[in-house]
Write a protein that holds these residues in place. Sequence first.
Motif, PDB file in Angstrom:
ATOM      1  N   ASP A  25      29.334   2.083 102.506  1.00 42.36           N
ATOM      2  CA  ASP A  25      29.529   2.917 101.184  1.00 42.36           C
ATOM      3  C   ASP A  25      30.487   4.180 101.772  1.00 42.36           C
ATOM      4  N   GLY A  26      31.072   4.598 100.745  1.00 42.66           N
ATOM      5  CA  GLY A  26      31.748   6.177 100.715  1.00 42.66           C
ATOM      6  C   GLY A  26      32.873   6.143 101.756  1.00 42.66           C
ATOM      7  N   THR A  27      33.383   5.367 102.441  1.00 41.38           N
ATOM      8  CA  THR A  27      34.249   5.394 103.242  1.00 41.38           C
ATOM      9  C   THR A  27      35.591   4.423 102.926  1.00 41.38           C
ATOM     10  N   ARG A  71      20.063  12.266 107.627  1.00 47.24           N
ATOM     11  CA  ARG A  71      21.563  12.242 107.203  1.00 47.24           C
ATOM     12  C   ARG A  71      22.049  13.402 107.788  1.00 47.24           C
ATOM     13  N   PRO A 122      30.814   1.067 107.802  1.00 47.79           N
ATOM     14  CA  PRO A 122      29.846   1.855 106.659  1.00 47.79           C
ATOM     15  C   PRO A 122      30.127   0.874 105.296  1.00 47.79           C
ATOM     16  N   HIS A 135      28.024   6.809 107.483  1.00 47.63           N
ATOM     17  CA  HIS A 135      27.193   6.228 106.501  1.00 47.63           C
ATOM     18  C   HIS A 135      25.900   5.565 106.898  1.00 47.63           C
ATOM     19  N   SER A 136      24.856   5.980 106.315  1.00 45.33           N
ATOM     20  CA  SER A 136      23.603   5.409 106.808  1.00 45.33           C
ATOM     21  C   SER A 136      23.368   3.971 106.517  1.00 45.33           C
ATOM     22  N   GLN A 137      24.277   3.483 105.489  1.00 51.49           N
ATOM     23  CA  GLN A 137      24.094   2.244 105.170  1.00 51.49           C
ATOM     24  C   GLN A 137      25.446   1.248 105.799  1.00 51.49           C
ATOM     25  N   ARG A 154      25.615  13.268 110.219  1.00 48.93           N
ATOM     26  CA  ARG A 154      26.851  14.099 109.602  1.00 48.93           C
ATOM     27  C   ARG A 154      27.311  14.515 111.069  1.00 48.93           C
ATOM     28  N   ASN A 163      31.351   1.081  97.373  1.00 48.57           N
ATOM     29  CA  ASN A 163      30.282   0.512  97.890  1.00 48.57           C
ATOM     30  C   ASN A 163      30.718  -0.997  98.018  1.00 48.57           C
TER      31      ASN A 163
END
Length: 376
Positions: free
Chosen positions: A152-154, A25, A150, A181-183, A29, A106
Amino acid sequence: MRDLQLTLPRVDAGNAPPPVSAAKRFWLRGKRRIADFGGIMERRRFEEVRTYFYDAMWRQAASDASARIERLPNGIFRISRRGRSTFVDRSTLTLDSALVDRIMLNKSITYGWLAAKGLRTPQSVRFGIGNIEVALRFLSESRGPVVVKPSDGTGCGHGVTTGITDEAGLRAAAGHAAAFHSQLLVERQLAGASFRLLFLDGQFIDAVRRDPPRLVGDGRSSIRDLARQENERRRACAPVTALSPLVIDMESRNTLDHAGLHPGSIPAAGQSVKVKLAVNENGAAQNHVVRDEVHPDIIAAGARIARDFGIGLAGLDVTATDISAPPAHPDTVFNEVNVGAGLHHHYLVSDLAQAADVAPRILDHIFTTGHGAMEL
């Protein structure tokens, strides 16, 4: 104690990507900061534009709603009327919690919940860099281009690449998205235009069609230079036409490549060039009010989503070739629910005479109902 019965649908973990280590992670970043350095710097230059727009909007809205407005030491506005106060920070209001916002960010969860309501959502699968074969298989089974983003998170189109048709493009897009994001998600590219529908405690108040950003050639400047000139005009705020820069990134390069162009291409004078398919960085000229065109059943579905999900200010994103058709139309897809949706979408439009003055209506609703207000 009585067992609680949860009614929200479960999220299928079948295609969940493998967990990412803390070291991975941290590396991602760092990769994002390098890969998106230009975009990060451009967006920082627009902080003053966003502040300028929302400050003016809320001050005018408070006046129209016969309310008093003051800026607190932390920069947040307190708006008060008849013993009730509400607080705003740009498009963030006290109507909704930060936790609801996190949940709706998400995309996999959102798709699952929308599908459980009987609504069509994008065909997609989750994956990560470690199991990219899942995405490659999805691409090979698709009959058209796909999108990688991504999971999630964006928001605001960050990390999104459209128009992917081959393995090399998918791998490049996955690497770009993983920096945010990794997912990840890979989904079939949708046909039609992007529509933003705004709901206030389940009441429909506006709809805007958001078209992709375009630049018009002058016969001398490259596309890269035209984007730079456009960003200079946007930052000048005379008038405000956009709150974000138009960034030449992987998404724009991919879009230009499909048109046989690249950032160094010089369009002919008057030639209109679509710079990217993702609409988040467009300007007022590409936003069109369509609130009288939306099919009543789409409005009813959006109102039900906002109420059932408990979202006070909901921006529902729908992709459709015909927004006046019912939800059962095969090209109508429900693809995102934005909590505390950006109000600028409803002010920065091509025809200002049709713009919905939504901010004072929101304030009046808060003070009348007490939802999102404090007794101070």
